[in-house]
Design a protein around this motif. Structure first.
Motif, PDB file in Angstrom:
ATOM      1  N   HIS A  65       0.798  -1.226   0.000  1.00 16.88           N
ATOM      2  CA  HIS A  65       0.000   0.000   0.000  1.00 16.88           C
ATOM      3  C   HIS A  65       0.834   1.282   0.000  1.00 16.88           C
ATOM      4  O   HIS A  65       1.886   1.360   0.626  1.00 16.88           O
ATOM      5  CB  HIS A  65      -0.920   0.036   1.220  1.00 16.88           C
ATOM      6  N   SER A  66       0.294   2.250  -0.701  1.00 14.75           N
ATOM      7  CA  SER A  66       0.816   3.615  -0.691  1.00 14.75           C
ATOM      8  C   SER A  66      -0.365   4.510  -0.301  1.00 14.75           C
ATOM      9  O   SER A  66      -1.224   4.814  -1.127  1.00 14.75           O
ATOM     10  CB  SER A  66       1.354   3.978  -2.077  1.00 14.75           C
ATOM     11  N   TRP A  67      -0.424   4.910   0.979  1.00 13.07           N
ATOM     12  CA  TRP A  67      -1.588   5.587   1.538  1.00 13.07           C
ATOM     13  C   TRP A  67      -1.537   7.085   1.316  1.00 13.07           C
ATOM     14  O   TRP A  67      -0.509   7.716   1.535  1.00 13.07           O
ATOM     15  CB  TRP A  67      -1.684   5.314   3.033  1.00 13.07           C
ATOM     16  N   VAL A  68      -2.669   7.636   0.891  1.00  9.98           N
ATOM     17  CA  VAL A  68      -2.835   9.087   0.804  1.00  9.98           C
ATOM     18  C   VAL A  68      -4.090   9.461   1.590  1.00  9.98           C
ATOM     19  O   VAL A  68      -5.055   8.704   1.642  1.00  9.98           O
ATOM     20  CB  VAL A  68      -2.941   9.603  -0.651  1.00  9.98           C
ATOM     21  N   GLU A  80      -6.645   6.324   1.486  1.00  7.41           N
ATOM     22  CA  GLU A  80      -6.856   5.418   0.365  1.00  7.41           C
ATOM     23  C   GLU A  80      -5.498   5.002  -0.174  1.00  7.41           C
ATOM     24  O   GLU A  80      -4.570   5.812  -0.252  1.00  7.41           O
ATOM     25  CB  GLU A  80      -7.659   6.099  -0.742  1.00  7.41           C
ATOM     26  N   CYS A  81      -5.391   3.735  -0.553  1.00  8.60           N
ATOM     27  CA  CYS A  81      -4.180   3.257  -1.218  1.00  8.60           C
ATOM     28  C   CYS A  81      -4.274   3.648  -2.692  1.00  8.60           C
ATOM     29  O   CYS A  81      -5.260   3.315  -3.359  1.00  8.60           O
ATOM     30  CB  CYS A  81      -4.049   1.739  -1.074  1.00  8.60           C
ATOM     31  N   VAL A  82      -3.250   4.339  -3.187  1.00  7.88           N
ATOM     32  CA  VAL A  82      -3.276   4.772  -4.584  1.00  7.88           C
ATOM     33  C   VAL A  82      -3.080   3.598  -5.541  1.00  7.88           C
ATOM     34  O   VAL A  82      -3.403   3.703  -6.723  1.00  7.88           O
ATOM     35  CB  VAL A  82      -2.224   5.878  -4.879  1.00  7.88           C
ATOM     36  N   LEU A  83      -2.599   2.470  -5.042  1.00 10.23           N
ATOM     37  CA  LEU A  83      -2.352   1.312  -5.897  1.00 10.23           C
ATOM     38  C   LEU A  83      -3.580   0.425  -6.059  1.00 10.23           C
ATOM     39  O   LEU A  83      -3.949   0.055  -7.160  1.00 10.23           O
ATOM     40  CB  LEU A  83      -1.192   0.480  -5.326  1.00 10.23           C
ATOM     41  N   CYS A  84      -4.226   0.065  -4.928  1.00  7.76           N
ATOM     42  CA  CYS A  84      -5.346  -0.883  -4.995  1.00  7.76           C
ATOM     43  C   CYS A  84      -6.699  -0.254  -4.662  1.00  7.76           C
ATOM     44  O   CYS A  84      -7.726  -0.918  -4.723  1.00  7.76           O
ATOM     45  CB  CYS A  84      -5.091  -2.075  -4.074  1.00  7.76           C
ATOM     46  N   LYS A  85      -6.687   1.019  -4.266  1.00  9.07           N
ATOM     47  CA  LYS A  85      -7.896   1.794  -3.954  1.00  9.07           C
ATOM     48  C   LYS A  85      -8.613   1.366  -2.675  1.00  9.07           C
ATOM     49  O   LYS A  85      -9.729   1.799  -2.419  1.00  9.07           O
ATOM     50  CB  LYS A  85      -8.903   1.788  -5.130  1.00  9.07           C
ATOM     51  N   GLN A  86      -7.983   0.519  -1.872  1.00  7.49           N
ATOM     52  CA  GLN A  86      -8.584   0.158  -0.586  1.00  7.49           C
ATOM     53  C   GLN A  86      -8.573   1.390   0.319  1.00  7.49           C
ATOM     54  O   GLN A  86      -7.665   2.216   0.262  1.00  7.49           O
ATOM     55  CB  GLN A  86      -7.802  -0.965   0.073  1.00  7.49           C
ATOM     56  N   THR A  87      -9.613   1.532   1.140  1.00  9.70           N
ATOM     57  CA  THR A  87      -9.688   2.664   2.053  1.00  9.70           C
ATOM     58  C   THR A  87      -9.637   2.175   3.493  1.00  9.70           C
ATOM     59  O   THR A  87      -9.960   1.022   3.797  1.00  9.70           O
ATOM     60  CB  THR A  87     -10.974   3.484   1.846  1.00  9.70           C
ATOM     61  N   GLN A  88      -9.229   3.070   4.370  1.00  9.71           N
ATOM     62  CA  GLN A  88      -9.194   2.784   5.802  1.00  9.71           C
ATOM     63  C   GLN A  88      -9.393   4.086   6.561  1.00  9.71           C
ATOM     64  O   GLN A  88      -8.722   5.074   6.282  1.00  9.71           O
ATOM     65  CB  GLN A  88      -7.859   2.148   6.204  1.00  9.71           C
ATOM     66  N   GLU A  89     -10.306   4.053   7.525  1.00  9.66           N
ATOM     67  CA  GLU A  89     -10.528   5.208   8.391  1.00  9.66           C
ATOM     68  C   GLU A  89      -9.708   5.022   9.663  1.00  9.66           C
ATOM     69  O   GLU A  89      -9.610   3.922  10.194  1.00  9.66           O
ATOM     70  CB  GLU A  89     -12.015   5.323   8.731  1.00  9.66           C
ATOM     71  N   VAL A  90      -9.083   6.105  10.106  1.00  8.56           N
ATOM     72  CA  VAL A  90      -8.297   6.107  11.335  1.00  8.56           C
ATOM     73  C   VAL A  90      -8.985   7.056  12.308  1.00  8.56           C
ATOM     74  O   VAL A  90      -9.243   8.213  11.985  1.00  8.56           O
ATOM     75  CB  VAL A  90      -6.836   6.556  11.080  1.00  8.56           C
ATOM     76  N   ASP A  91      -9.285   6.557  13.514  1.00  5.49           N
ATOM     77  CA  ASP A  91     -10.021   7.360  14.486  1.00  5.49           C
ATOM     78  C   ASP A  91      -9.257   8.598  14.923  1.00  5.49           C
ATOM     79  O   ASP A  91      -9.799   9.697  14.944  1.00  5.49           O
ATOM     80  CB  ASP A  91     -10.365   6.518  15.722  1.00  5.49           C
TER      81      ASP A  91
END
Length: 159
Positions: free
Chosen positions: A20-23, A79-90
């Protein structure tokens, strides 16, 4: 039986996990996040009381850790710029991210993503799992996050 080389398609290559490469897509200030949590808790309090309590617990975590974590923002969506998976961080602090849990079980797939975000966005360290000390399952949830490589903190004062 069709053999490889006789018109058969070779099996697909095994999937490799994404590096992952997160933005950051969006975030809230602590004050805005707390206001939204309180409004959501009020809205769902009749239909889903456990969820309402989770939103209020997150506000309690923000209040009790504003200085300790040097909280910069909350409810941060990556969002990962490679696979588009998202994750919310509290909670995103100066050097550490934190996940607030007022639940009976840990989400270990989420824990893997949170550790990756901690490493790649904050440059190392371990993420923090903030758990409600008064929840009957907090011990087992804490053990799961500890095994997943999180620092675990039992939050006092929330019933």
């Amino acid at each position: 039986m069709t053999q490889l080389g006789e018109g058969a398609n070779p099996p697909p290559p095994p999937k490799t996990p994404c590096d992952h490469s997160w933005v950051e897509l969006e975030s809230k200030t602590p004050a805005d996040g707390k206001s939204q949590n309180a409004a959501t808790a009020t809205k769902v309090s009749v239909t889903d009381p456990p969820s309402a309590k989770g939103y209020l617990f997150e506000n309690h975590c923000i209040d009790s850790n504003m200085e300790k974590l040097k909280i910069e923002k909350v409810s941060v969506k990556y969002e990962c710029v490679l696979c588009k998976q998202t994750q919310e961080v509290d909670i995103v602090g100066e050097n550490q991210i934190a996940e607030c849990k007022n639940k009976k079980k840990a989400d270990l797939e989420q824990a893997v993503r949170l550790k990756d975000i901690q490493t790649k966005v904050k440059g190392g360290g371990v993420p923090l799992a903030k758990l409600n000390e008064n929840h009957p399952k907090s011990g087992s949830v804490g053990n799961a996050y500890d095994k997943a490589g999180f620092a675990v903190e039992m939050v006092k004062g929330f019933v």
